[in-house]
Design an enzyme around this catalytic site. Structure first.
Site, PDB file in Angstrom:
ATOM      1  N   SER A   1      70.895  27.755  17.383  1.00  0.00           N
ATOM      2  CA  SER A   1      71.623  28.033  16.149  1.00  0.00           C
ATOM      3  C   SER A   1      73.100  27.649  16.207  1.00  0.00           C
ATOM      4  O   SER A   1      73.874  28.028  15.338  1.00  0.00           O
ATOM      5  CB  SER A   1      71.511  29.528  15.839  1.00  0.00           C
ATOM      6  OG  SER A   1      71.950  30.274  16.962  1.00  0.00           O
ATOM      7  N   LEU A   2      73.497  26.894  17.226  1.00  0.00           N
ATOM      8  CA  LEU A   2      74.901  26.469  17.280  1.00  0.00           C
ATOM      9  C   LEU A   2      75.202  25.478  16.162  1.00  0.00           C
ATOM     10  O   LEU A   2      74.324  24.724  15.742  1.00  0.00           O
ATOM     11  CB  LEU A   2      75.209  25.778  18.614  1.00  0.00           C
ATOM     12  CG  LEU A   2      75.158  26.611  19.891  1.00  0.00           C
ATOM     13  CD1 LEU A   2      75.585  25.752  21.074  1.00  0.00           C
ATOM     14  CD2 LEU A   2      76.042  27.831  19.789  1.00  0.00           C
ATOM     15  N   CYS A   3      76.446  25.471  15.721  1.00  0.00           N
ATOM     16  CA  CYS A   3      76.876  24.474  14.740  1.00  0.00           C
ATOM     17  C   CYS A   3      77.248  23.200  15.479  1.00  0.00           C
ATOM     18  O   CYS A   3      78.416  22.786  15.521  1.00  0.00           O
ATOM     19  CB  CYS A   3      78.062  25.009  13.939  1.00  0.00           C
ATOM     20  SG  CYS A   3      77.660  26.562  13.127  1.00  0.00           S
ATOM     21  N   GLU A   4      76.265  22.622  16.105  1.00  0.00           N
ATOM     22  CA  GLU A   4      76.393  21.439  16.955  1.00  0.00           C
ATOM     23  C   GLU A   4      75.046  20.757  16.900  1.00  0.00           C
ATOM     24  O   GLU A   4      74.038  21.379  17.237  1.00  0.00           O
ATOM     25  CB  GLU A   4      76.604  21.882  18.415  1.00  0.00           C
ATOM     26  CG  GLU A   4      78.008  21.998  18.900  1.00  0.00           C
ATOM     27  CD  GLU A   4      78.698  20.668  19.083  1.00  0.00           C
ATOM     28  OE1 GLU A   4      78.018  19.618  19.089  1.00  0.00           O
ATOM     29  OE2 GLU A   4      79.923  20.676  19.196  1.00  0.00           O
TER      30      GLU A   4
ATOM     31  N   ASN B   1      80.746  29.256  19.678  1.00  0.00           N
ATOM     32  CA  ASN B   1      80.262  29.900  18.453  1.00  0.00           C
ATOM     33  C   ASN B   1      80.187  31.417  18.602  1.00  0.00           C
ATOM     34  O   ASN B   1      79.504  32.090  17.831  1.00  0.00           O
ATOM     35  CB  ASN B   1      78.868  29.382  18.047  1.00  0.00           C
ATOM     36  CG  ASN B   1      78.904  28.336  16.932  1.00  0.00           C
ATOM     37  OD1 ASN B   1      77.867  27.851  16.513  1.00  0.00           O
ATOM     38  ND2 ASN B   1      80.062  27.968  16.436  1.00  0.00           N
TER      39      ASN B   1
END
Ligand SMILES: *Cc1c(COP(=O)(O)O)cnc(C)c1O
Length: 427
Positions: free
Chosen positions: A340-343, A380
Protein backbone atom coordinates in the site's frame (compact mmCIF):
# COMPACT_ATOMS: atom_id res chain seq x y z
CA UNK A 1 11.22 -28.14 -7.49
CA UNK A 2 7.96 -27.11 -5.93
CA UNK A 3 8.37 -24.72 -3.04
CA UNK A 4 6.46 -25.81 0.03
CA UNK A 5 5.66 -23.53 2.99
CA UNK A 6 7.08 -24.73 6.32
CA UNK A 7 3.71 -24.15 7.98
CA UNK A 8 0.20 -25.44 7.30
CA UNK A 9 -2.84 -23.27 6.61
CA UNK A 10 -4.42 -24.63 9.78
CA UNK A 11 -1.46 -23.56 11.92
CA UNK A 12 -1.31 -20.15 10.25
CA UNK A 13 -4.99 -19.59 10.98
CA UNK A 14 -4.29 -20.39 14.60
CA UNK A 15 -1.40 -17.92 14.69
CA UNK A 16 -3.33 -15.15 12.94
CA UNK A 17 -6.05 -15.37 15.58
CA UNK A 18 -3.51 -14.16 18.10
CA UNK A 19 -1.21 -12.10 15.91
CA UNK A 20 -2.77 -10.29 12.96
CA UNK A 21 -0.95 -10.20 9.64
CA UNK A 22 1.46 -9.06 8.40
CA UNK A 23 4.25 -10.77 10.29
CA UNK A 24 7.52 -12.54 9.66
CA UNK A 25 7.41 -16.21 10.61
CA UNK A 26 10.54 -18.30 11.27
CA UNK A 27 11.00 -22.06 11.24
CA UNK A 28 13.07 -23.28 14.18
CA UNK A 29 13.38 -26.80 12.82
CA UNK A 30 14.80 -25.61 9.51
CA UNK A 31 17.23 -23.22 11.19
CA UNK A 32 18.54 -25.99 13.44
CA UNK A 33 18.92 -28.64 10.74
CA UNK A 34 20.78 -26.24 8.48
CA UNK A 35 23.11 -24.96 11.22
CA UNK A 36 23.94 -28.55 12.14
CA UNK A 37 24.67 -29.45 8.52
CA UNK A 38 27.00 -26.45 8.14
CA UNK A 39 28.89 -27.37 11.28
CA UNK A 40 29.32 -30.95 10.08
CA UNK A 41 30.41 -29.87 6.60
CA UNK A 42 33.38 -27.98 8.06
CA UNK A 43 34.08 -30.29 11.01
CA UNK A 44 37.30 -31.39 9.25
CA UNK A 45 38.77 -27.95 10.05
CA UNK A 46 39.74 -27.78 13.69
CA UNK A 47 39.19 -24.07 14.28
CA UNK A 48 36.14 -23.67 12.07
CA UNK A 49 33.59 -21.11 13.19
CA UNK A 50 30.55 -19.50 11.61
CA UNK A 51 30.02 -15.84 12.52
CA UNK A 52 26.37 -15.23 11.68
CA UNK A 53 25.97 -11.99 9.73
CA UNK A 54 23.73 -10.19 12.19
CA UNK A 55 22.51 -7.69 9.61
CA UNK A 56 20.65 -10.49 7.81
CA UNK A 57 18.28 -11.21 10.71
CA UNK A 58 19.04 -9.17 13.81
CA UNK A 59 16.81 -10.97 16.27
CA UNK A 60 18.43 -12.14 19.52
CA UNK A 61 16.09 -15.12 19.86
CA UNK A 62 17.06 -16.45 16.44
CA UNK A 63 20.77 -15.82 17.00
CA UNK A 64 20.53 -17.71 20.30
CA UNK A 65 19.48 -20.80 18.35
CA UNK A 66 22.59 -20.49 16.18
CA UNK A 67 24.78 -20.05 19.25
CA UNK A 68 23.84 -23.60 20.26
CA UNK A 69 25.75 -24.73 17.16
CA UNK A 70 28.85 -22.75 18.05
CA UNK A 71 28.09 -19.69 15.95
CA UNK A 72 29.43 -16.25 16.80
CA UNK A 73 28.33 -12.90 15.40
CA UNK A 74 29.57 -10.92 12.43
CA UNK A 75 28.76 -7.27 13.08
CA UNK A 76 29.24 -4.06 11.16
CA UNK A 77 27.60 -1.41 13.30
CA UNK A 78 27.36 -0.21 16.88
CA UNK A 79 23.92 -1.69 17.55
CA UNK A 80 24.90 -5.04 16.02
CA UNK A 81 27.91 -5.12 18.36
CA UNK A 82 25.64 -4.27 21.28
CA UNK A 83 23.34 -7.13 20.36
CA UNK A 84 26.26 -9.56 20.14
CA UNK A 85 27.48 -8.44 23.56
CA UNK A 86 24.00 -8.79 25.07
CA UNK A 87 23.92 -12.33 23.70
CA UNK A 88 26.99 -13.15 25.74
CA UNK A 89 29.45 -13.15 22.83
CA UNK A 90 32.96 -12.55 24.09
CA UNK A 91 36.16 -11.61 22.28
CA UNK A 92 36.67 -14.16 19.55
CA UNK A 93 32.92 -14.74 19.25
CA UNK A 94 32.54 -11.39 17.50
CA UNK A 95 33.89 -10.42 14.10
CA UNK A 96 33.68 -6.72 13.31
CA UNK A 97 33.63 -6.61 9.50
CA UNK A 98 32.69 -3.00 8.92
CA UNK A 99 33.57 -0.42 6.29
CA UNK A 100 33.73 3.39 6.35
CA UNK A 101 33.77 2.77 10.09
CA UNK A 102 32.91 5.60 12.51
CA UNK A 103 35.35 6.19 15.37
CA UNK A 104 32.88 5.29 18.13
CA UNK A 105 32.24 1.89 16.53
CA UNK A 106 35.94 0.99 16.57
CA UNK A 107 36.10 2.18 20.18
CA UNK A 108 33.18 0.00 21.19
CA UNK A 109 34.42 -3.00 19.22
CA UNK A 110 37.77 -2.78 20.99
CA UNK A 111 36.06 -2.34 24.35
CA UNK A 112 34.16 -5.60 23.96
CA UNK A 113 37.17 -7.39 22.45
CA UNK A 114 35.77 -8.10 18.97
CA UNK A 115 38.14 -9.24 16.22
CA UNK A 116 38.63 -6.26 13.93
CA UNK A 117 38.55 -6.87 10.20
CA UNK A 118 40.04 -3.77 8.56
CA UNK A 119 38.37 -2.76 5.31
CA UNK A 120 41.12 -0.40 4.23
CA UNK A 121 44.80 0.33 4.69
CA UNK A 122 44.03 3.87 5.91
CA UNK A 123 42.04 2.35 8.77
CA UNK A 124 45.26 1.20 10.43
CA UNK A 125 46.16 4.74 11.44
CA UNK A 126 42.53 5.58 12.13
CA UNK A 127 42.09 2.59 14.44
CA UNK A 128 45.34 3.31 16.23
CA UNK A 129 44.47 6.95 16.72
CA UNK A 130 40.94 6.27 17.90
CA UNK A 131 41.63 3.32 20.19
CA UNK A 132 45.21 4.05 21.21
CA UNK A 133 46.73 0.85 19.84
CA UNK A 134 46.66 -1.94 17.28
CA UNK A 135 45.20 -5.18 18.61
CA UNK A 136 47.43 -8.26 18.76
CA UNK A 137 44.95 -10.17 16.64
CA UNK A 138 43.72 -8.48 13.49
CA UNK A 139 42.21 -9.21 10.09
CA UNK A 140 42.36 -7.47 6.71
CA UNK A 141 39.73 -7.51 4.01
CA UNK A 142 41.02 -8.35 0.54
CA UNK A 143 39.65 -7.31 -2.85
CA UNK A 144 41.55 -8.76 -5.81
CA UNK A 145 39.73 -6.43 -8.23
CA UNK A 146 38.57 -7.37 -11.72
CA UNK A 147 35.69 -9.73 -12.29
CA UNK A 148 35.09 -12.78 -10.15
CA UNK A 149 34.53 -15.72 -12.47
CA UNK A 150 33.87 -19.40 -12.02
CA UNK A 151 34.94 -21.04 -15.30
CA UNK A 152 33.50 -18.55 -17.77
CA UNK A 153 30.60 -17.36 -15.65
CA UNK A 154 30.89 -13.87 -14.23
CA UNK A 155 29.72 -14.18 -10.62
CA UNK A 156 30.26 -10.60 -9.49
CA UNK A 157 32.37 -7.51 -10.01
CA UNK A 158 34.81 -6.97 -7.09
CA UNK A 159 36.66 -4.30 -9.09
CA UNK A 160 33.55 -2.18 -8.81
CA UNK A 161 32.94 -2.86 -5.10
CA UNK A 162 33.80 -0.41 -2.33
CA UNK A 163 35.14 -3.12 -0.03
CA UNK A 164 38.59 -4.33 0.81
CA UNK A 165 42.23 -3.62 0.03
CA UNK A 166 44.05 -4.14 -3.26
CA UNK A 167 46.69 -6.86 -3.49
CA UNK A 168 49.48 -4.34 -3.09
CA UNK A 169 47.75 -2.71 -0.12
CA UNK A 170 47.14 -5.90 1.83
CA UNK A 171 50.86 -6.80 1.67
CA UNK A 172 51.72 -3.30 2.83
CA UNK A 173 49.04 -3.42 5.54
CA UNK A 174 50.41 -6.68 6.96
CA UNK A 175 53.91 -5.17 7.17
CA UNK A 176 52.66 -2.01 8.89
CA UNK A 177 50.44 -3.94 11.31
CA UNK A 178 53.34 -6.23 12.19
CA UNK A 179 55.59 -3.28 12.88
CA UNK A 180 52.87 -1.90 15.15
CA UNK A 181 52.74 -5.05 17.23
CA UNK A 182 50.11 -7.28 15.62
CA UNK A 183 50.94 -10.94 16.17
CA UNK A 184 48.05 -12.94 14.76
CA UNK A 185 46.59 -12.27 11.34
CA UNK A 186 43.49 -13.14 9.39
CA UNK A 187 42.31 -12.42 5.86
CA UNK A 188 38.80 -11.98 4.62
CA UNK A 189 37.09 -11.54 1.26
CA UNK A 190 33.51 -11.37 0.04
CA UNK A 191 33.60 -11.52 -3.75
CA UNK A 192 30.14 -12.62 -4.86
CA UNK A 193 26.70 -12.42 -3.33
CA UNK A 194 23.86 -14.98 -3.29
CA UNK A 195 25.76 -17.59 -5.28
CA UNK A 196 23.72 -20.65 -6.16
CA UNK A 197 26.63 -22.93 -7.02
CA UNK A 198 28.71 -25.30 -4.93
CA UNK A 199 31.84 -23.86 -6.56
CA UNK A 200 31.80 -20.37 -5.04
CA UNK A 201 33.47 -21.12 -1.72
CA UNK A 202 36.13 -23.45 -3.18
CA UNK A 203 36.98 -20.88 -5.88
CA UNK A 204 37.13 -18.05 -3.33
CA UNK A 205 39.13 -20.26 -0.95
CA UNK A 206 41.76 -20.83 -3.65
CA UNK A 207 42.17 -17.06 -4.16
CA UNK A 208 42.44 -16.43 -0.42
CA UNK A 209 44.66 -19.42 0.38
CA UNK A 210 47.15 -18.50 -2.36
CA UNK A 211 47.35 -14.91 -1.13
CA UNK A 212 47.73 -16.18 2.45
CA UNK A 213 50.72 -18.31 1.50
CA UNK A 214 52.36 -15.34 -0.26
CA UNK A 215 51.58 -13.03 2.64
CA UNK A 216 53.18 -15.43 5.08
CA UNK A 217 56.27 -15.87 2.90
CA UNK A 218 56.71 -12.20 2.11
CA UNK A 219 55.83 -10.57 5.43
CA UNK A 220 56.47 -13.36 7.91
CA UNK A 221 53.03 -12.76 9.39
CA UNK A 222 51.48 -15.53 11.42
CA UNK A 223 48.16 -16.18 9.73
CA UNK A 224 45.82 -18.02 12.06
CA UNK A 225 42.47 -17.67 10.30
CA UNK A 226 40.95 -17.18 6.87
CA UNK A 227 37.44 -15.84 6.63
CA UNK A 228 35.39 -16.89 3.61
CA UNK A 229 32.67 -14.47 4.67
CA UNK A 230 29.13 -14.66 3.26
CA UNK A 231 27.80 -15.17 -0.22
CA UNK A 232 26.47 -18.72 -0.24
CA UNK A 233 23.04 -18.20 -1.73
CA UNK A 234 19.65 -19.85 -1.65
CA UNK A 235 17.26 -20.89 -4.42
CA UNK A 236 14.68 -18.11 -4.42
CA UNK A 237 13.15 -19.50 -7.61
CA UNK A 238 11.52 -22.90 -7.75
CA UNK A 239 13.63 -23.92 -10.78
CA UNK A 240 16.92 -23.35 -8.93
CA UNK A 241 18.81 -26.12 -7.17
CA UNK A 242 19.88 -25.52 -3.59
CA UNK A 243 23.56 -25.54 -2.68
CA UNK A 244 24.78 -28.68 -0.99
CA UNK A 245 26.79 -27.58 2.03
CA UNK A 246 28.52 -30.96 2.33
CA UNK A 247 29.80 -30.67 -1.23
CA UNK A 248 30.92 -27.10 -0.50
CA UNK A 249 32.75 -28.16 2.68
CA UNK A 250 34.51 -30.97 0.81
CA UNK A 251 35.41 -28.61 -2.05
CA UNK A 252 37.04 -26.21 0.38
CA UNK A 253 38.86 -29.08 2.09
CA UNK A 254 40.37 -30.15 -1.23
CA UNK A 255 41.77 -26.66 -1.89
CA UNK A 256 42.97 -26.42 1.72
CA UNK A 257 44.94 -29.63 1.28
CA UNK A 258 46.31 -28.51 -2.08
CA UNK A 259 47.39 -25.02 -1.11
CA UNK A 260 47.66 -24.48 2.65
CA UNK A 261 48.86 -27.84 3.93
CA UNK A 262 51.98 -28.03 1.66
CA UNK A 263 52.86 -24.47 2.74
CA UNK A 264 52.95 -25.56 6.36
CA UNK A 265 49.66 -23.79 7.06
CA UNK A 266 47.59 -26.85 7.94
CA UNK A 267 46.56 -25.32 11.26
CA UNK A 268 44.79 -22.26 9.83
CA UNK A 269 41.21 -21.93 11.11
CA UNK A 270 38.45 -21.25 8.61
CA UNK A 271 35.70 -18.80 9.40
CA UNK A 272 32.48 -18.03 7.58
CA UNK A 273 30.08 -15.10 7.92
CA UNK A 274 26.96 -16.50 6.36
CA UNK A 275 23.70 -14.64 6.63
CA UNK A 276 21.35 -15.54 3.81
CA UNK A 277 22.27 -19.22 3.88
CA UNK A 278 21.61 -19.49 7.62
CA UNK A 279 18.18 -17.88 7.73
CA UNK A 280 16.83 -17.05 4.27
CA UNK A 281 14.73 -20.16 3.58
CA UNK A 282 13.59 -20.42 7.21
CA UNK A 283 11.65 -17.18 7.31
CA UNK A 284 8.57 -16.00 5.44
CA UNK A 285 6.46 -12.88 5.27
CA UNK A 286 2.83 -13.75 5.91
CA UNK A 287 0.29 -11.30 4.60
CA UNK A 288 -3.44 -11.19 3.85
CA UNK A 289 -4.97 -10.29 0.50
CA UNK A 290 -7.25 -7.36 1.34
CA UNK A 291 -8.08 -5.82 -2.03
CA UNK A 292 -8.48 -6.84 -5.63
CA UNK A 293 -8.37 -4.31 -8.35
CA UNK A 294 -9.17 -4.73 -12.04
CA UNK A 295 -7.80 -1.93 -14.20
CA UNK A 296 -5.24 -2.29 -16.97
CA UNK A 297 -3.89 -5.20 -15.00
CA UNK A 298 -5.14 -7.46 -12.23
CA UNK A 299 -3.90 -6.36 -8.81
CA UNK A 300 -4.01 -8.00 -5.43
CA UNK A 301 -3.44 -5.55 -2.57
CA UNK A 302 -1.90 -6.93 0.63
CA UNK A 303 -1.65 -5.75 4.21
CA UNK A 304 2.16 -5.99 3.96
CA UNK A 305 4.23 -3.65 1.81
CA UNK A 306 7.79 -3.07 0.68
CA UNK A 307 8.53 -1.59 4.11
CA UNK A 308 8.21 -5.17 5.41
CA UNK A 309 10.21 -6.77 2.58
CA UNK A 310 12.23 -4.46 0.41
CA UNK A 311 14.09 -6.88 -1.83
CA UNK A 312 11.58 -6.98 -4.72
CA UNK A 313 11.32 -3.17 -4.83
CA UNK A 314 15.05 -2.64 -4.38
CA UNK A 315 16.57 -5.30 -6.62
CA UNK A 316 13.60 -6.68 -8.54
CA UNK A 317 14.23 -9.79 -6.45
CA UNK A 318 12.00 -12.81 -6.89
CA UNK A 319 10.17 -14.14 -3.85
CA UNK A 320 7.99 -17.15 -4.44
CA UNK A 321 4.39 -16.81 -3.25
CA UNK A 322 2.15 -19.60 -2.04
CA UNK A 323 -1.55 -18.88 -1.65
CA UNK A 324 -2.20 -20.89 1.49
CA UNK A 325 -4.68 -23.70 1.01
CA UNK A 326 -4.37 -23.47 -2.77
CA UNK A 327 -1.02 -25.24 -3.09
CA UNK A 328 -2.36 -27.63 -5.69
CA UNK A 329 -4.78 -25.31 -7.48
CA UNK A 330 -3.91 -24.39 -11.08
CA UNK A 331 -1.98 -21.11 -11.51
CA UNK A 332 -4.42 -19.77 -14.06
CA UNK A 333 -4.50 -16.10 -12.99
CA UNK A 334 -1.89 -13.41 -13.60
CA UNK A 335 -1.48 -10.82 -10.86
CA UNK A 336 0.63 -7.96 -9.66
CA UNK A 337 0.77 -8.47 -5.90
CA UNK A 338 1.20 -5.10 -4.24
CA UNK A 339 1.56 -3.31 -0.94
CA UNK A 340 0.00 0.00 0.00
CA UNK A 341 2.95 2.38 -0.31
CA UNK A 342 2.55 5.41 -2.55
CA UNK A 343 5.36 4.03 -4.68
CA UNK A 344 4.73 2.07 -7.84
CA UNK A 345 7.67 -0.26 -7.13
CA UNK A 346 5.83 -1.56 -4.05
CA UNK A 347 5.08 -4.89 -5.72
CA UNK A 348 5.97 -8.28 -4.30
CA UNK A 349 5.33 -9.86 -7.67
CA UNK A 350 4.68 -8.64 -11.20
CA UNK A 351 2.74 -10.68 -13.77
CA UNK A 352 2.88 -13.67 -11.45
CA UNK A 353 0.89 -16.78 -12.34
CA UNK A 354 -1.09 -17.74 -9.25
CA UNK A 355 -4.30 -19.52 -8.35
CA UNK A 356 -7.39 -17.33 -8.11
CA UNK A 357 -7.01 -15.24 -4.97
CA UNK A 358 -10.02 -14.45 -2.76
CA UNK A 359 -10.08 -11.61 -0.28
CA UNK A 360 -8.86 -12.91 3.07
CA UNK A 361 -6.51 -15.48 1.55
CA UNK A 362 -3.21 -15.78 3.37
CA UNK A 363 -0.13 -15.33 1.19
CA UNK A 364 3.17 -16.91 2.19
CA UNK A 365 6.15 -15.04 0.75
CA UNK A 366 9.00 -17.51 0.80
CA UNK A 367 12.66 -16.99 1.64
CA UNK A 368 12.24 -13.75 3.58
CA UNK A 369 14.27 -14.99 6.57
CA UNK A 370 17.42 -13.03 5.71
CA UNK A 371 17.68 -9.43 4.52
CA UNK A 372 13.90 -9.37 4.88
CA UNK A 373 12.61 -7.84 8.10
CA UNK A 374 16.02 -6.28 8.67
CA UNK A 375 15.89 -4.13 5.55
CA UNK A 376 12.53 -2.77 6.66
CA UNK A 377 11.89 0.91 6.87
CA UNK A 378 9.20 3.38 7.85
CA UNK A 379 8.39 5.11 4.59
CA UNK A 380 4.81 6.38 4.42
CA UNK A 381 4.76 6.02 8.19
CA UNK A 382 4.37 2.26 7.80
CA UNK A 383 5.15 0.29 10.93
CA UNK A 384 7.42 -2.72 11.18
CA UNK A 385 5.68 -6.03 11.72
CA UNK A 386 6.03 -8.61 14.47
CA UNK A 387 8.38 -11.57 14.18
CA UNK A 388 7.10 -14.97 15.28
CA UNK A 389 9.01 -18.20 15.80
CA UNK A 390 7.35 -21.47 14.85
CA UNK A 391 8.95 -23.94 17.22
CA UNK A 392 9.91 -27.51 16.60
CA UNK A 393 7.01 -28.82 18.69
CA UNK A 394 4.49 -26.84 16.64
CA UNK A 395 3.94 -24.13 19.22
CA UNK A 396 4.78 -20.54 18.37
CA UNK A 397 6.21 -17.55 20.15
CA UNK A 398 6.34 -13.87 19.36
CA UNK A 399 10.02 -12.88 19.28
CA UNK A 400 9.54 -9.22 18.38
CA UNK A 401 6.36 -7.23 18.78
CA UNK A 402 4.93 -5.16 15.97
CA UNK A 403 5.76 -1.46 16.02
CA UNK A 404 3.15 0.87 17.41
CA UNK A 405 2.55 4.49 16.41
CA UNK A 406 4.36 5.47 19.64
CA UNK A 407 7.51 3.81 18.26
CA UNK A 408 7.23 5.74 15.03
CA UNK A 409 6.86 9.01 16.92
CA UNK A 410 9.42 8.13 19.61
CA UNK A 411 12.11 10.48 18.32
CA UNK A 412 9.74 13.39 19.01
CA UNK A 413 9.34 12.37 22.64
CA UNK A 414 11.51 15.29 23.78
CA UNK A 415 9.24 17.79 22.02
CA UNK A 416 5.90 19.25 23.10
CA UNK A 417 4.16 17.82 20.01
CA UNK A 418 4.71 14.23 21.20
CA UNK A 419 1.61 14.26 23.42
CA UNK A 420 -0.54 15.39 20.50
CA UNK A 421 1.05 12.89 18.12
CA UNK A 422 0.29 9.97 20.36
CA UNK A 423 -2.99 11.01 21.96
CA UNK A 424 -4.97 8.65 19.74
CA UNK A 425 -2.50 5.77 20.10
CA UNK A 426 -3.56 2.81 22.20
CA UNK A 427 -1.64 3.10 25.43
C1 LIG B 1 26.30 -9.02 4.33
C2 LIG B 1 27.56 -9.60 4.79
C3 LIG B 1 27.66 -10.96 5.06
C4 LIG B 1 26.53 -11.93 4.85
O1 LIG B 1 26.19 -12.04 3.52
P1 LIG B 1 25.13 -13.13 3.03
O2 LIG B 1 24.97 -12.83 1.58
O3 LIG B 1 23.89 -12.89 3.80
O4 LIG B 1 25.72 -14.46 3.29
C5 LIG B 1 28.85 -11.44 5.56
N1 LIG B 1 29.91 -10.61 5.77
C6 LIG B 1 29.85 -9.29 5.51
C7 LIG B 1 31.04 -8.45 5.79
C8 LIG B 1 28.69 -8.75 5.00
O5 LIG B 1 28.65 -7.45 4.73
Amino acid sequence: MKKKPFVTLEKLKEITKEYPTPFHLYDEKGIRENAKALKEAFAWNKGYKEYFAVKATPNPYLIQILQEYGCGCDCSSLTELMMAKALGCKGDDIMFSSNATPANEYEYARKIGAIINLDDITHIDFLEKVTGSIPKKISCRYNPGGLFKISNDIMDNPGDAKYGMTTEQIFEAFKILKSKGAQEFGIHAFLASNTVTNDYYPTLAKVLFEVAVKLKEETGAKITFINLSGGIGIPYRPDQTANDIRVIGEGVRKVYEEVLVPAGMGDVALYTELGRFMMGPYGALVTTAIHEKHTYKEYIGCDACAANLMRPAMYGAYHHITVMGKEDAPCDHTYDVTGSLCENNDKFAIDRKLPKIEMGDLLFLHDAGAHGFSMGYNYNGKLRSAEILLKEDGSYQMIRRAEKPQDYFATFDCFPIYEKLTEDAEK
